[in-house]
Structures are given as structure tokens and as C-alpha cells.
Design an enzyme around this catalytic site. Structure first.
Site, PDB file in Angstrom:
ATOM      1  N   GLY A  51     -11.021  -1.806   2.861  1.00 11.26           N
ATOM      2  CA  GLY A  51     -10.168  -1.686   4.055  1.00 11.26           C
ATOM      3  C   GLY A  51     -10.214  -0.304   4.670  1.00 11.26           C
ATOM      4  N   ASP A  52      -9.167   0.022   5.387  1.00 16.69           N
ATOM      5  CA  ASP A  52      -9.103   1.294   6.116  1.00 16.69           C
ATOM      6  C   ASP A  52      -8.717   2.477   5.236  1.00 16.69           C
ATOM      7  OD1 ASP A  52      -6.595  -0.024   5.808  1.00 16.69           O
ATOM      8  OD2 ASP A  52      -5.686   1.454   7.143  1.00 16.69           O
ATOM      9  N   THR A  88      -0.873   1.916   6.973  1.00 17.65           N
ATOM     10  CA  THR A  88      -0.774   0.678   6.197  1.00 17.65           C
ATOM     11  C   THR A  88      -0.753  -0.499   7.159  1.00 17.65           C
ATOM     12  OG1 THR A  88       0.607  -0.664   4.757  1.00 17.65           O
ATOM     13  CG2 THR A  88       1.746   1.028   6.040  1.00 17.65           C
ATOM     14  N   GLY A  89      -1.431  -1.569   6.790  1.00 18.86           N
ATOM     15  CA  GLY A  89      -1.516  -2.743   7.652  1.00 18.86           C
ATOM     16  C   GLY A  89      -2.843  -3.420   7.400  1.00 18.86           C
ATOM     17  N   THR A  90      -3.203  -4.381   8.229  1.00 20.79           N
ATOM     18  CA  THR A  90      -4.470  -5.087   8.016  1.00 20.79           C
ATOM     19  C   THR A  90      -5.623  -4.148   8.376  1.00 20.79           C
ATOM     20  OG1 THR A  90      -3.314  -7.115   8.541  1.00 20.79           O
ATOM     21  CG2 THR A  90      -5.715  -7.216   8.507  1.00 20.79           C
ATOM     22  N   GLY A  91      -6.327  -3.725   7.333  1.00 20.42           N
ATOM     23  CA  GLY A  91      -7.276  -2.620   7.438  1.00 20.42           C
ATOM     24  C   GLY A  91      -8.352  -2.778   8.490  1.00 20.42           C
ATOM     25  N   ARG A 146     -15.050  -6.365  -0.120  1.00 22.06           N
ATOM     26  CA  ARG A 146     -14.318  -5.909   1.070  1.00 22.06           C
ATOM     27  C   ARG A 146     -13.605  -4.573   0.816  1.00 22.06           C
ATOM     28  NH1 ARG A 146      -8.837  -4.409   2.517  1.00 22.06           N
ATOM     29  NH2 ARG A 146      -8.494  -4.991   4.667  1.00 22.06           N
ATOM     30  N   THR A 148       0.873  -1.184   0.000  1.00 21.38           N
ATOM     31  CA  THR A 148       0.000   0.000   0.000  1.00 21.38           C
ATOM     32  C   THR A 148       0.904   1.225   0.000  1.00 21.38           C
ATOM     33  OG1 THR A 148      -1.801  -1.071   1.156  1.00 21.38           O
ATOM     34  CG2 THR A 148      -1.587   1.302   1.519  1.00 21.38           C
TER      35      THR A 148
END
Ligand code: ASP
Length: 342
Positions: free
Chosen positions: A238-239, A259-262, A236, A208
């Protein structure tokens, strides 16, 4: 009388000139700054080749330099952030624009958001499939619609109606990301046979891209663009395009791109939380970003990182994963690129 007037207008002109010159000198000395990320995750030196490392480093350097030049020449933080993201979206290395990860259905569905810290205006898109540079569409949503977040076909209709060219879906395909999808599906199948489930943060997604910038007029901007998570389903999102979760900017505090698992970043409202800790608790940008990324997120198993810059140009780049592609400009104007934990 005539002499009196010409002396008066002469003094007046000098006075105006002094004001203009001192204003310009002031603007020239005003702090400005820019930070870029290219995704966080399990990025280990052992999995990297020197060639790939160099490619990432060169692209991040090219992007941040382009943004820095805009700021140095008194351009806006919004222009700088958009330009940086455009360069990274066009590179197949990152999970944004070309090179985005694949969904379970074998499509690429892109999310992006941009926010203006001066006006608190924001624009975002979710699940678009034919937009070469989703960050530019997000900016169009911010500047040319009365909405904040447009998704799917509607967002693409808005793009077309505003003269943005669409690209065929194949434009985004890269073999590396296609293989990642096959690997993720194989892993999921074998876990299903063992009656297990793939943990949310195990899905490969790295790359990302995000940018936060402060311009010479004291205006902050944040921008983030992503393909989301590999093997994602059911529309889906994300954030990244959720204002306050993955992207946020406010001139009175800071600009943040995550950035990361949303899913965890949405639940922890990460980007706005950092700003709120500064606003209500008087924390510095480093303290606030550390508190959220290194303390609050791990409590719910959230993995990832952020880049943040405050309204004086102080920066923070905490992450709780093994690596995060990141770049900033040091006090001497040199680009610094980092990938792993220090
Ligand atoms: N935050 C992005 C998402 O969950 C992915 C990432 O940053 O790696 O969509």
C-alpha cells in the site's frame, strides 16, 4: 598584566556561560509537538463498545505520552515517533505488528516507513513476515543501508545481518483479524456469484498506525506502520512504505502520516502533495491537508485521512471517513484522544 589576564578569562567564562544558558533557555522554549493516528475508516459509535473505546483510548494515550516525554526531554522527533509506533505495533488492537490483518493466503505481511525531515533521509520495508517491529527495521534501512525501500525476504535478511531478531509468523495472529479475513472471503464469494466485485475501499483494514513529531531542535519526523488491507493478494503493497504517498517529512514544510485505502493515496501522492502545497503555494498545514484529503482524494473516491504537523508545531488531522483514531497534546500539555467525526 596577570590581573588583566584573569579579569579577561573571567569575562570570557561569563560570556560563554551566558551563551550556553540562553541557548538552553531558547531550546526549552522551542515549540515541539506530536500527533498520533490509529487508522481511519468506517468507525461508527454504533459498532463500538464502551470497553473497546476505552482500550483504544488508553493505548493511544500511553503511546503519545511516551513520545511526548522524549520530546520534552529534548529527545529527537525520530526517537519519539519510533517509540510511539513500537507501542502501537505491540498492541493487538491495531493493524500493525501484532494484530495485523491477514492476506488472502492467511499470512501477515507488514509495511512500514520512517522519514527524517532534517536530512530527507527515509527508510521503508514492504511485505515482511517475521519482523516484530517493522518501523524499527525501516529506521535500520534508513540509517544502516544506502537504500530506501527493502521488501520481503531481502528485507528480513538485512534485518538478520544487522542483528535484529525475527519472530515466528504466528506471533502476529489474533482471532479478531482471522475472523475479518473469513468475513471478507465470504463477502467476496457471494459477490462473485452475483458477478460483482468487492470495491477496493470496502476491505476491512482499520488500525494502521502513524506518528508525526516536531522536536525542540526544529526537526520533523514521520512514521507509519501497517498490515495493509485484509484479504490482499499477490504481494500487494500500500501507500504506507511509499515515501511521499503515506509517509513524508521535510523540515521546511511539515511531516505527514496517512491512513486509508492505500491505492488512492499512492495515486494522489498524498503526503508529498500536502508538503508541496505548503512549499509552492504558501498554504498553512491545515489548508494543505484539507485540500488533499477533503477535495483531491474524494474526486478519485479515495477514503482515509492524515495527521500532519508543521515546523512551528501547528497540527492538522483531516479525514473523509466516519472516524479516525487520533491523539494530540493540547496547549496545556493534556492528551486529547478522538475517534469519531466532531
Ligand atoms: N493505508 C493502508 C494500506 O493501504 C491501510 C490503512 O491505512 O488502513 O495499506
Amino acid at each position: 598584566m596577570k590581573n588583566y589576564f584573569s579579569a579577561y578569562s573571567c569575562v570570557k567564562t561569563i560570556f560563554v556561560l551566558v551563551i550556553i544558558i540562553s541557548f538552553n533557555l531558547n531550546a526549552q522554549n522551542s515549540p515541539f509537538g506530536i500527533v498520533v493516528h490509529g487508522g481511519a475508516g468506517t468507525i461508527l459509535k454504533s459498532n463500538m463498545t464502551p470497553e473497546l473505546e476505552q482500550q483504544y483510548s488508553e493505548k493511544l494515550t500511553e503511546a503519545i505520552t511516551a513520545g511526548y516525554e522524549i520530546l520534552k526531554n529534548s529527545g529527537t522527533s525520530l526517537d519519539a515517533a519510533e517509540k510511539v509506533i513500537n507501542i502501537l505495533e505491540d498492541s493487538p488492537l491495531f493493524n500493525a505488528g501484532k494484530g495485523a490483518v491477514f492476506t488472502n493466503a492467511g499470512t501477515n505481511e507488514l509495511d512500514a516507513a520512517i522519514m527524517d525531515g532534517k536530512t530527507l533521509k527515509a527508510g521503508a520495508v514492504g511485505g515482511v513476515k517475521h519482523i516484530k517491529n517493522p518501523i524499527s527495521l525501516a529506521r535500520m534501512v534508513m540509517e544502516q543501508s544506502k537504500h530506501v525501500l527493502l521488501t520481503g525476504d531481502g528485507a528480513e535478511t538485512f534485518a538478520k545481518e544487522n542483528g535484529m531478531e525475527l519472530v515466528p509468523a504466528e506471533y502476529f495472529r489474533t482471532e479478531r483479524r482471522w475472523k475479518q479475513l473469513q468475513d471478507a472471503k465470504a463477502k467476496e464469494d457471494s459477490l462473485k456469484q452475483k458477478k460483482g466485485a468487492l470495491p477496493l475501499n470496502d476491505e476491512q483494514k482499520y488500525g494502521t498506525v502513524g506518528c508525526v513529531a516536531l522536536d525542540k531542535s526544529g526537526n520533523l519526523a514521520a512514521a507509519t506502520s501497517t498490515g495493509g488491507t485484509t484479504n490482499k493478494r499477490w504481494g500487494r503493497v500500500g501507500d504506507t512504505p511509499i515515501i511521499g504517498a503515506g509517509t513524508y517529512a521535510n523540515n521546511s514544510t511539515c511531516a505527514v502520516s496517512a491512513t486509508g485505502t492505500g491505492e488512492f493515496f499512492i495515486r494522489a501522492v498524498v503526503a508529498h502533495d500536502i508538503s508541496a502545497l505548503m512549499e509552492y503555494k504558501g498554504m498553512s498545514v491545515q489548508q494543505a491537508a484539507d485540500e488533499v484529503v477533503m477535495n483531491k482524494l474524494p474526486k478519485i473516491n479515495g477514503d482515509g485521512g492524515v495527521i500532519a504537523i508543521d515546523n512551528k508545531g501547528n497540527i492538522a488531522m483531516p479525514f473523509n471517513t466516519s472516524g479516525m483514531y487520533r491523539a494530540y497534546i493540547d496547549n496545556d500539555g493534556n492528551v486529547v484522544v478522538k475517534i469519531y467525526k466532531e
